[in-house]
Design a protein around this motif. Structure first.
Motif, PDB file in Angstrom:
ATOM      1  N   GLU A 112      58.526  62.548 -54.829  1.00 57.33           N
ATOM      2  CA  GLU A 112      60.159  62.702 -54.434  1.00 57.33           C
ATOM      3  C   GLU A 112      60.691  64.217 -54.755  1.00 57.33           C
ATOM      4  N   PRO A 123      62.216  70.104 -48.984  1.00 59.57           N
ATOM      5  CA  PRO A 123      62.238  70.045 -47.511  1.00 59.57           C
ATOM      6  C   PRO A 123      62.162  71.122 -46.913  1.00 59.57           C
ATOM      7  N   GLU A 139      69.838  55.582 -40.783  1.00 54.70           N
ATOM      8  CA  GLU A 139      68.608  55.899 -41.314  1.00 54.70           C
ATOM      9  C   GLU A 139      68.484  56.645 -42.398  1.00 54.70           C
ATOM     10  N   LEU A 140      67.891  56.359 -43.546  1.00 52.02           N
ATOM     11  CA  LEU A 140      68.051  57.153 -44.786  1.00 52.02           C
ATOM     12  C   LEU A 140      67.625  58.731 -44.732  1.00 52.02           C
ATOM     13  N   SER A 141      66.718  58.862 -43.970  1.00 52.09           N
ATOM     14  CA  SER A 141      66.083  60.206 -43.729  1.00 52.09           C
ATOM     15  C   SER A 141      67.388  60.917 -43.232  1.00 52.09           C
ATOM     16  N   ASP A 142      68.127  60.363 -42.309  1.00 51.52           N
ATOM     17  CA  ASP A 142      69.130  61.234 -41.386  1.00 51.52           C
ATOM     18  C   ASP A 142      70.289  61.708 -42.650  1.00 51.52           C
ATOM     19  N   GLN A 143      70.555  60.631 -43.826  1.00 49.77           N
ATOM     20  CA  GLN A 143      71.360  61.045 -44.565  1.00 49.77           C
ATOM     21  C   GLN A 143      70.930  62.007 -45.514  1.00 49.77           C
ATOM     22  N   LEU A 144      69.600  62.017 -45.690  1.00 49.44           N
ATOM     23  CA  LEU A 144      69.033  63.045 -46.580  1.00 49.44           C
ATOM     24  C   LEU A 144      68.894  64.512 -46.283  1.00 49.44           C
ATOM     25  N   PHE A 145      68.961  64.505 -45.010  1.00 44.78           N
ATOM     26  CA  PHE A 145      68.777  65.841 -44.119  1.00 44.78           C
ATOM     27  C   PHE A 145      70.223  66.401 -43.812  1.00 44.78           C
ATOM     28  N   HIS A 186      68.076  58.849 -54.288  1.00 41.85           N
ATOM     29  CA  HIS A 186      67.249  59.784 -53.331  1.00 41.85           C
ATOM     30  C   HIS A 186      67.704  61.011 -53.370  1.00 41.85           C
ATOM     31  N   LYS A 207      68.825  64.431 -51.700  1.00 41.22           N
ATOM     32  CA  LYS A 207      69.155  65.123 -50.579  1.00 41.22           C
ATOM     33  C   LYS A 207      68.679  66.507 -50.431  1.00 41.22           C
ATOM     34  N   LYS A 208      68.665  67.014 -49.371  1.00 36.44           N
ATOM     35  CA  LYS A 208      68.113  68.320 -48.900  1.00 36.44           C
ATOM     36  C   LYS A 208      68.799  69.200 -49.534  1.00 36.44           C
TER      37      LYS A 208
END
Length: 563
Positions: A117, A121, A477-483, A543, A545-546
């Motif tokens: 984790e 990024p 998408e979780l990955s879209d929120q994180l970026f 999670h 974030k970037k």
């Protein structure tokens, strides 16, 4: 690292290796905070302090408010501060769709954050290019607010507050939020794993002093809870910065005094009152806040003999004239700042009277006496400010004076009597827009720091700043929120301007605290996501974030060498 020159025909394999090696210039993983070797003390422990206090507080414990269960049937009706009296407050609160707990009913033991984790990024293409380093004593950390993350609102003796009534019935409530009341150990572990060194949190008066009035019992369960929270932060190698969460006007003196007595030994930085403009913008409220703040300051330094720092924390979306070449717009911006900041800061930082605009406009306003000004002056060790964004200011259409003179006016601009907009004189937005009122306005932010320093001459603590990315909560998408690159742009541009303010403008900025360390309850809303971490509302899983990595990495790589 490979050097690639134009037109040299570099093989694809070498190009790929170059890209991989270039990305490794950054640390592969976040660097956690090291374990502490010593613990500094900033005041005597409570057991010593209480012996010398003229005021003492009785303590008590109450149950938890679970509708339909034992709290309602309490029989100690003769005790005006007993279980029955405490339960009656919840009966009167008349909450709809009340939920007492989510997944947890006891403190959760922390687990180590997996290294998977903590992988940094990819960089954004553009970023800050300065080579400044932060001063050695610069404070960098993150902030959170109990009302917005704790949940457990009716548990362990907490009383209802106005926040439970704040949101309309069709909006999310604060009943569960992030369950930080039970998950605080894990949340602190996650911050330490990212390398965060300062954690700013609030202590809500409704959990500490359930019956509100002076002389009523203090909730021992609350004292114990925040004792453990503070110790958990210290054990993680971090430093705490607590503040009182918007107390009622009658509590602005009592609640902080209780907390200072119990925790001052381990806390180096205190905020007495948080964003008073939000709940005290009438003259009577402002006057009480300023005088109570001064009492708290003198209690901390004169009675406790504490050696840390203590100050007030103000909120202000810094006003800039819509047309800087128009003198009426400049005067409007000055008035805006006087009524938002000067109303508190003039007496506290300058020993000066309330601004003329306040005394001539607010109903019931009257000057402070010379003795009051003397008692209030120099009662803040720093200038705490929450400068999220700028606002464009120009005079009311009929002019400031006619608007301000008509106390019976229904003009919605009264008492400021200025227009607040988000477009400049050419019709452009003042910056990139967020999900809420915040725009990315770093250059205005630097001007504002210059104004604060040269007006009030006190070290500046940027006690909150943050950005809710537009429509972030709608991304499936979780990955879209994180970026979350727009949030990275906000943080890196603002923190870069802080460095320029320090080195190029001579401004004393003592630190900056990012809001918020996690997505939370924004007073009836979960779509305005200010957090550096996401939260799954079903599982409570967090999670990173970037932007969290980008911000911490920026600060860490610009800290002075310890060689």
């Amino acid at each position: 690292m490979y050097t690639i020159e134009c037109g040299t025909g570099v093989p694809f394999s070498a190009l790929f290796l170059y890209i991989e090696r270039d990305s490794s210039v950054r640390n592969t993983y976040a660097t956690s905070v090291p374990s502490p070797t010593t613990t500094r003390k900033f005041a005597p422990p409570y057991t010593d302090v209480v012996k010398d206090l003229t005021t003492s507080w009785s303590t008590s414990t109450w149950g938890s408010w679970v509708p339909g269960q034992t709290a309602i049937s309490a029989t100690d009706t003769a005790d005006q501060y007993g279980q029955a009296a405490w339960s009656s407050m919840w009966l009167q609160a008349d909450l709809h769709n009340y939920t007492t707990t989510g997944l947890f009913s006891a403190t959760v033991s922390p687990t180590p954050v997996p290294s998977s984790e903590l992988v940094l990024p990819p960089r954004d293409y553009f970023g800050p290019t300065d080579c400044y380093t932060f001063p050695e004593d610069f404070i960098f950390g993150v902030a959170g607010s109990a009302a917005q993350i704790e949940g457990a609102i009716g548990l362990d003796g907490r009383a209802p507050s106005l926040l439970e009534k704040l949101a309309p019935d069709n909006k999310p409530k604060d009943y569960v939020t992030n369950e930080n009341y039970f998950l605080y150990k894990q949340d602190i572990q996650r911050l330490a794993a990212m390398g965060v060194e300062y954690y700013s949190f609030t202590i809500p008066w409704s959990r500490v002093l359930p019956f509100v009035l002076p002389g009523t019992p203090v909730n021992q369960q609350a004292i114990d809870h925040y004792n453990d929270l503070i110790d958990t932060v210290l054990d993680a190698g971090m430093t705490v910065n607590p503040r009182v969460n918007n107390p009622h006007a009658s509590l602005t003196w009592l609640t902080p005094q209780v907390l200072l007595s119990h925790y001052a030994d381990r806390v180096p930085i205190w905020v007495t009152i948080n964003e008073p403009l939000l709940y005290a913008f009438n003259f009577k409220g402002v006057d009480r806040v300023i005088k109570a703040h001064a009492q708290i300051y003198h209690f901390y330094h004169d009675t406790l003999k504490a050696t840390g720092k203590i100050g007030i924390k103000l909120n202000d979306n810094f006003g800039v004239p819509k047309d800087p070449k128009n003198s009426s717009h400049v005067l409007a911006a000055d008035r805006f700042q006087e009524m938002q900041l000067g109303i508190f800061a003039n007496p506290i930082f300058l020993g000066k009277q309330y601004p003329k605009s306040v005394l001539e406009t607010l109903p019931g306003a009257k000057p402070l006496s010379k003795s009051e000004l003397k008692h209030i002056h120099n009662t803040s060790d720093f200038f705490g400010i929450d400068p999220y964004t700028a606002t464009v200011v120009s005079p009311a259409d009929e002019g400031i004076k006619p608007c301000a003179a008509n106390l019976s006016s229904s003009n919605e601009l009264f008492p400021y009597c200025v227009k607040q907009e988000t477009k400049n004189v050419h019709g452009w937005n003042i910056g990139y827009r967020s999900e809420s009122y915040v725009y990315i306005t770093p250059t205005y932010f630097r001007e504002y720091l210059f104004y604060l320093w040269n007006t009030f001459r006190s070290p500046i603590l940027v006690s909150e700043f943050g950005f809710p990315v537009h429509a972030e909560a709608e991304r499936e998408e979780l990955s879209d929120q994180l970026f979350d690159s727009p949030r990275s742009v906000y943080y890196l541009s603002f923190i870069s301007e802080i460095l320029k303010s320090i080195y190029e403008d001579g401004v004393h900025v003592m630190g900056a605290l990012a809001w918020s360390f996690v997505d939370n309850w924004e007073f009836g809303d979960y779509t305005q996501q200010f957090g550096l971490q996401t939260v799954n509302r079903t599982t409570q899983q967090r999670h990173y974030k970037k932007s969290f990595f980008d911000l911490v990495d920026f600060v860490k790589t610009r800290q002075p060498s310890k060689d």
